[in-house]
Design an enzyme around this catalytic site. Structure first.
Site, PDB file in Angstrom:
ATOM      1  N   GLY A  50      61.545  50.603  54.779  1.00  0.00           N
ATOM      2  CA  GLY A  50      62.498  49.863  53.955  1.00  0.00           C
ATOM      3  C   GLY A  50      62.076  49.781  52.502  1.00  0.00           C
ATOM      4  N   HIS A  51      61.429  50.835  51.990  1.00  0.00           N
ATOM      5  CA  HIS A  51      60.844  50.795  50.639  1.00  0.00           C
ATOM      6  C   HIS A  51      61.884  50.717  49.526  1.00  0.00           C
ATOM      7  N   GLY A  60      59.407  37.986  59.381  1.00  0.00           N
ATOM      8  CA  GLY A  60      60.398  37.120  60.016  1.00  0.00           C
ATOM      9  C   GLY A  60      61.268  36.540  58.926  1.00  0.00           C
ATOM     10  N   SER A  61      61.714  35.296  59.093  1.00  0.00           N
ATOM     11  CA  SER A  61      62.515  34.631  58.073  1.00  0.00           C
ATOM     12  C   SER A  61      62.625  33.149  58.392  1.00  0.00           C
ATOM     13  N   CYS A  86      65.026  31.288  58.346  1.00  0.00           N
ATOM     14  CA  CYS A  86      66.277  30.868  58.987  1.00  0.00           C
ATOM     15  C   CYS A  86      66.179  30.914  60.509  1.00  0.00           C
ATOM     16  N   LYS A 135      64.755  38.476  65.195  1.00  0.00           N
ATOM     17  CA  LYS A 135      63.519  38.222  64.447  1.00  0.00           C
ATOM     18  C   LYS A 135      62.472  37.550  65.346  1.00  0.00           C
ATOM     19  N   THR A 167      60.388  32.466  53.116  1.00  0.00           N
ATOM     20  CA  THR A 167      61.547  31.622  52.845  1.00  0.00           C
ATOM     21  C   THR A 167      62.623  32.502  52.205  1.00  0.00           C
ATOM     22  N   HIS A 189      73.121  36.992  49.609  1.00  0.00           N
ATOM     23  CA  HIS A 189      72.640  35.616  49.713  1.00  0.00           C
ATOM     24  C   HIS A 189      73.124  34.816  48.511  1.00  0.00           C
ATOM     25  N   TRP A 236      80.377  28.216  47.540  1.00  0.00           N
ATOM     26  CA  TRP A 236      80.699  28.006  48.954  1.00  0.00           C
ATOM     27  C   TRP A 236      80.091  26.704  49.482  1.00  0.00           C
ATOM     28  N   ARG A 282      67.709  24.570  49.739  1.00  0.00           N
ATOM     29  CA  ARG A 282      67.056  25.848  49.986  1.00  0.00           C
ATOM     30  C   ARG A 282      65.836  26.008  49.086  1.00  0.00           C
TER      31      ARG A 282
HETATM   32  N1  LIG Z   1      66.291  38.677  51.428  1.00  0.00           N
HETATM   33  C1  LIG Z   1      65.836  37.530  51.892  1.00  0.00           C
HETATM   34  O1  LIG Z   1      66.198  36.438  51.415  1.00  0.00           O
HETATM   35  C2  LIG Z   1      64.859  37.511  53.033  1.00  0.00           C
HETATM   36  C3  LIG Z   1      64.460  38.694  53.667  1.00  0.00           C
HETATM   37  N2  LIG Z   1      63.548  38.624  54.699  1.00  0.00           N
HETATM   38  C4  LIG Z   1      63.140  39.844  55.411  1.00  0.00           C
HETATM   39  O2  LIG Z   1      62.567  40.780  54.508  1.00  0.00           O
HETATM   40  C5  LIG Z   1      62.828  42.115  54.972  1.00  0.00           C
HETATM   41  C6  LIG Z   1      63.463  42.910  53.860  1.00  0.00           C
HETATM   42  O3  LIG Z   1      64.600  42.222  53.410  1.00  0.00           O
HETATM   43  P1  LIG Z   1      65.313  42.698  52.051  1.00  0.00           P
HETATM   44  O4  LIG Z   1      64.381  43.521  51.258  1.00  0.00           O
HETATM   45  O5  LIG Z   1      65.936  41.481  51.451  1.00  0.00           O
HETATM   46  O6  LIG Z   1      66.476  43.641  52.616  1.00  0.00           O
HETATM   47  P2  LIG Z   1      67.262  44.817  51.880  1.00  0.00           P
HETATM   48  O7  LIG Z   1      68.611  44.832  52.494  1.00  0.00           O
HETATM   49  O8  LIG Z   1      67.112  44.704  50.410  1.00  0.00           O
HETATM   50  O9  LIG Z   1      66.462  46.128  52.355  1.00  0.00           O
HETATM   51  C7  LIG Z   1      66.487  46.487  53.697  1.00  0.00           C
HETATM   52  C8  LIG Z   1      65.932  47.877  53.834  1.00  0.00           C
HETATM   53  O10 LIG Z   1      65.967  48.230  55.205  1.00  0.00           O
HETATM   54  C9  LIG Z   1      66.296  49.595  55.289  1.00  0.00           C
HETATM   55  N3  LIG Z   1      67.030  49.853  56.522  1.00  0.00           N
HETATM   56  C10 LIG Z   1      68.065  49.151  57.033  1.00  0.00           C
HETATM   57  N4  LIG Z   1      68.497  49.743  58.174  1.00  0.00           N
HETATM   58  C11 LIG Z   1      67.706  50.851  58.364  1.00  0.00           C
HETATM   59  C12 LIG Z   1      67.655  51.873  59.331  1.00  0.00           C
HETATM   60  N5  LIG Z   1      68.500  51.907  60.352  1.00  0.00           N
HETATM   61  N6  LIG Z   1      66.711  52.846  59.191  1.00  0.00           N
HETATM   62  C13 LIG Z   1      65.850  52.830  58.157  1.00  0.00           C
HETATM   63  N7  LIG Z   1      65.830  51.876  57.208  1.00  0.00           N
HETATM   64  C14 LIG Z   1      66.770  50.905  57.313  1.00  0.00           C
HETATM   65  C15 LIG Z   1      67.162  49.946  54.089  1.00  0.00           C
HETATM   66  O11 LIG Z   1      66.860  51.293  53.741  1.00  0.00           O
HETATM   67  P3  LIG Z   1      67.764  52.235  52.786  1.00  0.00           P
HETATM   68  O12 LIG Z   1      67.808  51.557  51.469  1.00  0.00           O
HETATM   69  O13 LIG Z   1      67.005  53.537  52.751  1.00  0.00           O
HETATM   70  O14 LIG Z   1      69.098  52.360  53.476  1.00  0.00           O
HETATM   71  C16 LIG Z   1      66.697  48.931  53.050  1.00  0.00           C
HETATM   72  O15 LIG Z   1      65.832  49.520  52.139  1.00  0.00           O
HETATM   73  C17 LIG Z   1      63.709  41.976  56.203  1.00  0.00           C
HETATM   74  O16 LIG Z   1      62.916  42.047  57.371  1.00  0.00           O
HETATM   75  C18 LIG Z   1      64.294  40.570  56.055  1.00  0.00           C
HETATM   76  O17 LIG Z   1      64.606  40.025  57.321  1.00  0.00           O
HETATM   77  C19 LIG Z   1      63.005  37.433  55.114  1.00  0.00           C
HETATM   78  C20 LIG Z   1      63.384  36.255  54.502  1.00  0.00           C
HETATM   79  C21 LIG Z   1      64.334  36.213  53.427  1.00  0.00           C
HETATM   80  C1  LIG Z   2      67.551  34.177  53.983  1.00  0.00           C
HETATM   81  C2  LIG Z   2      67.698  33.637  55.395  1.00  0.00           C
HETATM   82  O1  LIG Z   2      68.641  32.570  55.451  1.00  0.00           O
HETATM   83  C3  LIG Z   2      70.005  32.978  55.489  1.00  0.00           C
HETATM   84  O2  LIG Z   2      70.733  31.784  55.607  1.00  0.00           O
HETATM   85  P1  LIG Z   2      71.107  30.959  54.316  1.00  0.00           P
HETATM   86  O3  LIG Z   2      69.902  30.569  53.571  1.00  0.00           O
HETATM   87  O4  LIG Z   2      72.042  29.853  54.757  1.00  0.00           O
HETATM   88  O5  LIG Z   2      71.900  32.071  53.506  1.00  0.00           O
HETATM   89  P2  LIG Z   2      72.798  32.071  52.190  1.00  0.00           P
HETATM   90  O6  LIG Z   2      71.893  32.331  51.036  1.00  0.00           O
HETATM   91  O7  LIG Z   2      73.895  33.048  52.442  1.00  0.00           O
HETATM   92  O8  LIG Z   2      73.466  30.593  52.051  1.00  0.00           O
HETATM   93  C4  LIG Z   2      72.720  29.520  51.595  1.00  0.00           C
HETATM   94  C5  LIG Z   2      73.662  28.371  51.262  1.00  0.00           C
HETATM   95  O9  LIG Z   2      74.323  28.698  50.027  1.00  0.00           O
HETATM   96  C6  LIG Z   2      75.703  28.415  50.143  1.00  0.00           C
HETATM   97  N1  LIG Z   2      76.463  29.266  49.204  1.00  0.00           N
HETATM   98  C7  LIG Z   2      77.180  28.793  48.148  1.00  0.00           C
HETATM   99  N2  LIG Z   2      77.800  29.807  47.507  1.00  0.00           N
HETATM  100  C8  LIG Z   2      77.437  30.947  48.175  1.00  0.00           C
HETATM  101  C9  LIG Z   2      77.771  32.317  47.970  1.00  0.00           C
HETATM  102  O10 LIG Z   2      78.554  32.698  47.059  1.00  0.00           O
HETATM  103  N3  LIG Z   2      77.194  33.210  48.832  1.00  0.00           N
HETATM  104  C10 LIG Z   2      76.364  32.826  49.839  1.00  0.00           C
HETATM  105  N4  LIG Z   2      75.818  33.777  50.640  1.00  0.00           N
HETATM  106  N5  LIG Z   2      76.046  31.521  50.089  1.00  0.00           N
HETATM  107  C11 LIG Z   2      76.585  30.595  49.243  1.00  0.00           C
HETATM  108  C12 LIG Z   2      75.990  28.704  51.600  1.00  0.00           C
HETATM  109  O11 LIG Z   2      77.231  28.078  51.977  1.00  0.00           O
HETATM  110  C13 LIG Z   2      74.773  28.097  52.273  1.00  0.00           C
HETATM  111  O12 LIG Z   2      74.942  26.698  52.390  1.00  0.00           O
HETATM  112  C14 LIG Z   2      70.333  33.850  56.686  1.00  0.00           C
HETATM  113  O13 LIG Z   2      71.683  34.286  56.549  1.00  0.00           O
HETATM  114  C15 LIG Z   2      69.386  35.015  56.713  1.00  0.00           C
HETATM  115  O14 LIG Z   2      69.816  36.039  55.804  1.00  0.00           O
HETATM  116  C16 LIG Z   2      67.996  34.725  56.329  1.00  0.00           C
HETATM  117  O15 LIG Z   2      67.114  35.499  56.640  1.00  0.00           O
END
Ligand SMILES: NC(=O)C1=CN([C@@H]2O[C@H](COP(=O)(O)OP(=O)(O)OC[C@H]3O[C@@H](n4cnc5c(N)ncnc54)[C@H](OP(=O)(O)O)[C@@H]3O)[C@@H](O)[C@H]2O)C=CC1
Ligand SMILES: C[C@H]1O[C@H](OP(=O)(O)OP(=O)(O)OC[C@H]2O[C@@H](n3cnc4c(=O)[nH]c(N)nc43)[C@H](O)[C@@H]2O)[C@@H](O)[C@@H](O)C1=O
Length: 335
Positions: free
Chosen positions: A33-34, A129-130, A132, A163, A187, A202, A225, A232
């Site tokens: 997932g680079h 993990g995450s 959530c 997860k 987080t 998000h 929303w 958060r």
């Molecule tokens: N974003 C957040 O707020 C949070 C994220 N995390 C965790 O961190 C990790 C990364 O998240 P984030 O960087 O935000 O996610 P992104 O969506 O930014 O990146 C996800 C990556 O996964 C790769 N991927 C998805 N499906 C496949 C597949 N079938 N085969 C190969 N590669 C795949 C994509 O590759 P490509 O670009 O090549 O398609 C992409 O680069 C995840 O495990 C997520 O659960 C945890 C907590 C919070």
């Molecule tokens: C990161 C982690 O945690 C995720 O859950 P979450 O924290 O609830 O994700 P969220 O960022 O989408 O929402 C945070 C809050 O924000 C409010 N909110 C307002 N306005 C917008 C808005 O415009 N977009 C979104 N998405 N939310 C909004 C929204 O209603 C909610 O109350 C998992 O999906 C999962 O992805 C996971 O791993």
């Protein structure tokens, strides 16, 4: 404090203020997932530290849901270390809309990468993990031992189940086969290379985009929303990457470990912060028809702090950096 910030590398030893770390500079490191927000941050961190033998595959080159393709890749490449940052990821609406995809794809990806890491004797794997996936109404701040002690938040239950299965799979390979597979619990994250999809992103990137578009179009009001009441915690992705490298180097316990800032704010407060950074002058409205999700999920990061790691990027500074990245990408890739 970034334990490697003042790192100096020579003779394959990294000298840091407190410890001398022995790292194999030629170690083969697979970042799954680079191209993602987290994976690209980990790549930046490893490159800055002089790790040059990094394996990278886009999802077009290697679909990690494909069991045989992953087995063939590990057999051919035999990585020493794996950062598993590939997943199907999205905000509250995406999780609730694509429930089967979030469950199936994340189970498939992690099962394949974790099992092949065992089969091909990977020295160490880090699984993400995450926050959530903790119970919706767990006591706050969230301690690692609260996992599986209550009902999950319904909107992202499929993703959370996947997860949790990944965390348990890493634990099981440690217990049965002695694999050094660690699980970290970040987080909510934000930063460079975030997902700015208007509906599936998000909250933080979604509001950066919405406030920017409202400012550009001189719209009188922006809709946020939910009620604005949920709280958060937000960690800058490059800080997470620093923590992941730190833990890959120094943490060898099969029990999961939280990664966060230990500070949270309400969605309403976040919206005002982003409004200020973007420079939007209009009004806010809150759409109660959209889900709030978990009321709060503040991480207890005392276990990580006790190891000597703390985050470095303050939220408002991080939002400024993320907004700059959004603007830079607006011309090329964000439509
Ligand atoms: N974003 C957040 O707020 C949070 C994220 N995390 C965790 O961190 C990790 C990364 O998240 P984030 O960087 O935000 O996610 P992104 O969506 O930014 O990146 C996800 C990556 O996964 C790769 N991927 C998805 N499906 C496949 C597949 N079938 N085969 C190969 N590669 C795949 C994509 O590759 P490509 O670009 O090549 O398609 C992409 O680069 C995840 O495990 C997520 O659960 C945890 C907590 C919070
Ligand atoms: C990161 C982690 O945690 C995720 O859950 P979450 O924290 O609830 O994700 P969220 O960022 O989408 O929402 C945070 C809050 O924000 C409010 N909110 C307002 N306005 C917008 C808005 O415009 N977009 C979104 N998405 N939310 C909004 C929204 O209603 C909610 O109350 C998992 O999906 C999962 O992805 C996971 O791993």
């Amino acid at each position: 404090m970034h334990y490697l910030r003042e790192a100096a590398c020579k003779n394959n030893l990294i000298f840091v203020r407190y410890r001398i770390l022995f790292v194999e500079k030629d170690a083969k490191i697979f970042i799954a997932g680079h191209r993602g927000m987290v994976g690209s941050a980990i790549l930046r961190k490893l490159s800055a530290l002089g790790f040059y033998n990094v394996l990278l595959q886009t999802s077009d080159e290697l679909d990690l849901r494909n069991q045989q393709a992953v087995a063939d890749f590990f057999s051919a490449q035999k990585p020493d270390y794996v950062f598993l940052a590939a997943a199907k990821v999205g905000g509250i609406l995406a999780n609730n809309r694509f429930r089967a995809d979030f469950l199936y794809e994340n189970l498939a990806i992690q099962n394949n990468v974790i099992h092949q890491s065992y089969t091909h004797r990977v020295k160490k794997l880090l699984f993400l993990g995450s926050s959530c996936i903790y119970p919706k109404l767990a006591p706050q701040p969230l301690k690692e031992e609260y996992l599986l002690t209550g009902l999950l938040e319904p909107t992202n239950e499929p993703y959370a189940i996947a997860k949790i299965a990944g965390i348990k799979l890493c634990e099981a390979y440690h217990d049965q086969y002695g694999c050094n597979f660690i699980s970290v619990m970040p987080t909510n994250l934000y930063g460079y290379n975030d997902n700015y999809h208007p509906e599936h992103s998000h909250v933080l990137p979604a509001l950066i985009r919405r406030f920017h578009e409202a400012k550009t179009a001189d719209e009188p009001e922006v809709t946020v929303w939910g009620s604005g009441a949920p709280k958060r915690e937000f960690l800058f992705a490059d800080d997470l990457a620093d923590a992941c490298v730190f833990l890959m180097e120094s943490y060898n316990d099969s029990q999961l470990i939280n990664i966060g800032t230990g500070e949270d704010l309400s969605i309403r407060e976040l919206a005002h912060l982003i409004k200020d950074v973007v420079g939007y002058k209009g009004e806010l409205a809150f759409d109660a028809s959209k889900p709030d999700g978990t009321p709060r999920k503040l991480m207890d990061v005392s276990k990580l702090h006790a190891l000597g790691w703390h985050h470095a990027t303050a939220l408002k500074s991080g939002i400024r950096l993320a907004y700059g990245d959004f603007l830079a990408r607006l011309e090329t890739e964000l439509h």
